[in-house]
Write an enzyme that holds these catalytic residues in place. Structure first.
Site, PDB file in Angstrom:
ATOM      1  N   LYS A  53       0.739  -1.172  -0.116  1.00 30.85           N
ATOM      2  CA  LYS A  53      -0.192   0.121  -0.098  1.00 30.85           C
ATOM      3  C   LYS A  53       0.825   1.240  -0.024  1.00 30.85           C
ATOM      4  O   LYS A  53       1.707   1.468   0.987  1.00 30.85           O
ATOM      5  CB  LYS A  53      -0.758   0.041   1.323  1.00 30.85           C
ATOM      6  CG  LYS A  53      -1.833   1.287   1.260  1.00 30.85           C
ATOM      7  CD  LYS A  53      -2.789   1.263   2.449  1.00 30.85           C
ATOM      8  CE  LYS A  53      -2.201   1.925   3.793  1.00 30.85           C
ATOM      9  NZ  LYS A  53      -2.533   3.226   3.717  1.00 30.85           N
ATOM     10  N   ASP A 110      -3.351   4.517  -2.038  1.00 31.44           N
ATOM     11  CA  ASP A 110      -4.411   5.165  -0.943  1.00 31.44           C
ATOM     12  C   ASP A 110      -3.980   6.522  -0.589  1.00 31.44           C
ATOM     13  O   ASP A 110      -3.609   7.138   0.307  1.00 31.44           O
ATOM     14  CB  ASP A 110      -3.973   4.441   0.520  1.00 31.44           C
ATOM     15  CG  ASP A 110      -4.855   4.818   1.574  1.00 31.44           C
ATOM     16  OD1 ASP A 110      -6.138   5.264   1.097  1.00 31.44           O
ATOM     17  OD2 ASP A 110      -4.593   4.532   2.679  1.00 31.44           O
ATOM     18  N   LYS A 123      -7.143   8.685  -0.785  1.00 28.14           N
ATOM     19  CA  LYS A 123      -8.208   8.945  -0.352  1.00 28.14           C
ATOM     20  C   LYS A 123      -8.808  10.462  -1.136  1.00 28.14           C
ATOM     21  O   LYS A 123      -9.249  11.521  -0.525  1.00 28.14           O
ATOM     22  CB  LYS A 123      -8.386   9.270   1.031  1.00 28.14           C
ATOM     23  CG  LYS A 123      -8.205   8.042   1.751  1.00 28.14           C
ATOM     24  CD  LYS A 123      -8.161   8.362   3.439  1.00 28.14           C
ATOM     25  CE  LYS A 123      -7.825   6.837   4.065  1.00 28.14           C
ATOM     26  NZ  LYS A 123      -6.356   6.689   4.350  1.00 28.14           N
ATOM     27  N   LEU A 124      -9.279  10.166  -2.408  1.00 26.71           N
ATOM     28  CA  LEU A 124      -9.572  11.228  -3.217  1.00 26.71           C
ATOM     29  C   LEU A 124     -11.002  11.802  -2.771  1.00 26.71           C
ATOM     30  O   LEU A 124     -11.888  11.070  -2.427  1.00 26.71           O
ATOM     31  CB  LEU A 124      -9.657  10.974  -4.718  1.00 26.71           C
ATOM     32  CG  LEU A 124      -8.681  10.245  -5.298  1.00 26.71           C
ATOM     33  CD1 LEU A 124      -9.075  10.133  -6.936  1.00 26.71           C
ATOM     34  CD2 LEU A 124      -7.396  11.096  -5.221  1.00 26.71           C
ATOM     35  N   ASP A 168     -13.108  15.451  -3.951  1.00 24.23           N
ATOM     36  CA  ASP A 168     -13.061  16.801  -4.809  1.00 24.23           C
ATOM     37  C   ASP A 168     -14.207  16.886  -5.449  1.00 24.23           C
ATOM     38  O   ASP A 168     -15.170  16.073  -5.502  1.00 24.23           O
ATOM     39  CB  ASP A 168     -11.693  16.841  -5.670  1.00 24.23           C
ATOM     40  CG  ASP A 168     -11.207  18.250  -5.526  1.00 24.23           C
ATOM     41  OD1 ASP A 168     -12.150  19.173  -5.869  1.00 24.23           O
ATOM     42  OD2 ASP A 168     -10.050  18.581  -5.769  1.00 24.23           O
ATOM     43  N   ASN A 180     -16.008  16.314 -11.453  1.00 23.54           N
ATOM     44  CA  ASN A 180     -14.994  16.288 -12.562  1.00 23.54           C
ATOM     45  C   ASN A 180     -13.497  15.999 -12.230  1.00 23.54           C
ATOM     46  O   ASN A 180     -12.809  15.092 -12.819  1.00 23.54           O
ATOM     47  CB  ASN A 180     -15.052  17.714 -13.355  1.00 23.54           C
ATOM     48  CG  ASN A 180     -14.332  17.711 -14.566  1.00 23.54           C
ATOM     49  OD1 ASN A 180     -14.581  16.613 -15.452  1.00 23.54           O
ATOM     50  ND2 ASN A 180     -13.527  18.522 -14.663  1.00 23.54           N
ATOM     51  N   THR A 233     -11.449   5.672  10.802  1.00 20.75           N
ATOM     52  CA  THR A 233     -11.750   5.177  11.984  1.00 20.75           C
ATOM     53  C   THR A 233     -11.075   5.922  13.147  1.00 20.75           C
ATOM     54  O   THR A 233     -11.310   5.671  14.302  1.00 20.75           O
ATOM     55  CB  THR A 233     -10.880   3.955  12.090  1.00 20.75           C
ATOM     56  OG1 THR A 233      -9.558   3.750  11.460  1.00 20.75           O
ATOM     57  CG2 THR A 233     -11.582   2.597  11.261  1.00 20.75           C
ATOM     58  N   ARG A 257      -3.762  -6.624  13.961  1.00 19.90           N
ATOM     59  CA  ARG A 257      -2.560  -6.844  14.811  1.00 19.90           C
ATOM     60  C   ARG A 257      -2.932  -8.407  15.099  1.00 19.90           C
ATOM     61  O   ARG A 257      -3.717  -8.912  15.656  1.00 19.90           O
ATOM     62  CB  ARG A 257      -2.716  -6.009  16.302  1.00 19.90           C
ATOM     63  CG  ARG A 257      -2.532  -4.659  16.046  1.00 19.90           C
ATOM     64  CD  ARG A 257      -1.192  -4.320  15.766  1.00 19.90           C
ATOM     65  NE  ARG A 257      -0.729  -2.932  15.363  1.00 19.90           N
ATOM     66  CZ  ARG A 257      -0.871  -2.435  14.293  1.00 19.90           C
ATOM     67  NH1 ARG A 257      -1.137  -2.858  12.998  1.00 19.90           N
ATOM     68  NH2 ARG A 257      -0.513  -1.089  14.037  1.00 19.90           N
ATOM     69  N   ARG A 311       3.077  -1.735  10.501  1.00 25.37           N
ATOM     70  CA  ARG A 311       4.010  -1.879  11.619  1.00 25.37           C
ATOM     71  C   ARG A 311       4.543  -3.338  11.861  1.00 25.37           C
ATOM     72  O   ARG A 311       5.691  -3.589  12.297  1.00 25.37           O
ATOM     73  CB  ARG A 311       4.124  -0.925  12.735  1.00 25.37           C
ATOM     74  CG  ARG A 311       4.229   0.655  12.262  1.00 25.37           C
ATOM     75  CD  ARG A 311       3.718   1.827  13.103  1.00 25.37           C
ATOM     76  NE  ARG A 311       2.137   1.570  13.135  1.00 25.37           N
ATOM     77  CZ  ARG A 311       1.395   2.394  13.714  1.00 25.37           C
ATOM     78  NH1 ARG A 311       1.999   3.415  14.375  1.00 25.37           N
ATOM     79  NH2 ARG A 311       0.194   2.447  13.638  1.00 25.37           N
TER      80      ARG A 311
HETATM   81  O1  C5P Z   1       1.296   0.314  10.916  1.00 23.59           O
HETATM   82  P1  C5P Z   1      -0.465  -0.221  10.508  1.00 23.59           P
HETATM   83  O2  C5P Z   1      -0.482  -1.671  10.565  1.00 23.59           O
HETATM   84  O3  C5P Z   1      -1.130   0.606  11.738  1.00 23.59           O
HETATM   85  O4  C5P Z   1      -0.913   0.542   9.375  1.00 23.59           O
HETATM   86  C1  C5P Z   1      -2.021   0.454   8.984  1.00 23.59           C
HETATM   87  C2  C5P Z   1      -2.101   1.346   7.736  1.00 23.59           C
HETATM   88  O5  C5P Z   1      -3.497   1.406   7.210  1.00 23.59           O
HETATM   89  C3  C5P Z   1      -1.463   2.645   7.881  1.00 23.59           C
HETATM   90  O6  C5P Z   1      -0.912   3.207   6.384  1.00 23.59           O
HETATM   91  C4  C5P Z   1      -2.870   3.491   8.032  1.00 23.59           C
HETATM   92  O7  C5P Z   1      -2.623   4.620   7.601  1.00 23.59           O
HETATM   93  C5  C5P Z   1      -3.827   2.946   7.210  1.00 23.59           C
HETATM   94  N1  C5P Z   1      -5.235   3.040   7.723  1.00 23.59           N
HETATM   95  C6  C5P Z   1      -5.787   2.877   9.078  1.00 23.59           C
HETATM   96  N2  C5P Z   1      -7.140   3.048   9.245  1.00 23.59           N
HETATM   97  C7  C5P Z   1      -7.810   3.511   8.582  1.00 23.59           C
HETATM   98  C8  C5P Z   1      -7.418   3.688   7.195  1.00 23.59           C
HETATM   99  C9  C5P Z   1      -6.126   3.549   6.819  1.00 23.59           C
HETATM  100  O8  C5P Z   1      -4.911   2.559   9.816  1.00 23.59           O
HETATM  101  N3  C5P Z   1      -9.177   3.678   8.914  1.00 23.59           N
END
Ligand code: C5P
Length: 233
Positions: A38, A64, A66-67, A69, A72, A120, A181, A211
């Site tokens: 990603k 990613d 996240k457009l 606007d 058009n 979130t 996780r 991470r």
């Molecule tokens: O490191 P980690 O597993 O927390 O990364 C999650 C990824 O998903 C990051 O790139 C974060 O910006 C993205 N993300 C998120 N929650 C969202 C949308 C995107 O954690 N609601």
């Protein structure tokens, strides 16, 4: 417009929340595993579309950005993104029906738009601060989901805790979930998390994991363990 979900997305997209210099060593460590990557705003705004195109030539890429606007502008940007070779890309459902409706026509068998409903990171008081009258994230997610599906959008990014409710309403949809996780892993700044197996059982098509893989002592072993959990768990 695609009638079926993009069924062959990788089980994991590894979040490249890092500088361009760190990308090649990580990809080298994960070489040959069934993962995609990603690219978010941090890397995109450093290295741009040329890096995305290069990565997309060899790997499934989730762009990613996240457009959000005027219709058009989003349609034109979406058409440019379609030419980069990425598999999925994000728009904000809050951009409204007129912004979303032209996007399915830009989709291809191997390219799909995903709508973000409510970030979130937002809670009730954040929504109230925006003047959202129904200041309840779950109700807001549902409303934006209906708006997006009514505009022909069949892919969503959502938390593992929302995916069961949404995928139940759109069984052929694509649902990609961050906030994952492995059991016992550091939460970092994520709060509402699920394990990879739980997210998959709830209906997630693919997971975004950053991470727990990128900052592991052995990223390959961490990624392999998650792939094994998804395959057997
Ligand atoms: O490191 P980690 O597993 O927390 O990364 C999650 C990824 O998903 C990051 O790139 C974060 O910006 C993205 N993300 C998120 N929650 C969202 C949308 C995107 O954690 N609601």
């Amino acid at each position: 417009m695609i009638d079926q979900p993009t069924t062959d997305l990788p089980p994991i997209f590894v979040a490249l929340d890092m500088s361009e210099a760190e990308v090649a060593p990580l990809m080298g460590a994960l070489d040959g595993l069934n993962v995609g990557y990603k690219v978010g705003m941090e890397l995109f705004y450093q290295s741009g579309a040329s890096l995305v195109k290069r990565l997309a030539a060899d790997h499934p890429i989730f762009l990613d950005l996240k457009l959000h606007d005027i219709p058009n502008t989003v349609r034109s940007a979406g058409a440019r993104i379609a030419d980069l070779g990425v598999r999925v890309t994000t728009v904000h459902a809050a951009g409204g029906a007129a912004m979303l409706a032209p996007l399915p026509a830009l989709e291809r068998d191997d390219f799909q738009f995903l709508a973000v409903t409510v970030l979130t990171s937002m809670n009730n008081s954040d929504l109230a601060g925006l003047g959202v009258l129904d200041a309840n994230p779950a109700a807001r997610v549902q409303r934006l989901f209906q708006l997006a599906t009514g505009s022909g959008i069949t892919g969503f990014i959502c938390s593992p805790l929302e995916v069961a409710a949404l995928s139940g309403q759109l069984p052929n949809g694509t649902f990609i979930t961050p906030g994952v996780r492995p059991a016992g892993a550091a939460l970092n700044d994520q709060n509402r998390v699920a394990t990879p197996a739980q997210a998959k059982q709830s209906g997630a098509t693919s997971l975004v994991i950053g991470r727990p893989i990128t900052q592991a002592q052995d990223p390959r072993a961490a990624a392999q363990a998650i792939l094994d959990e998804l395959a057997h768990g």
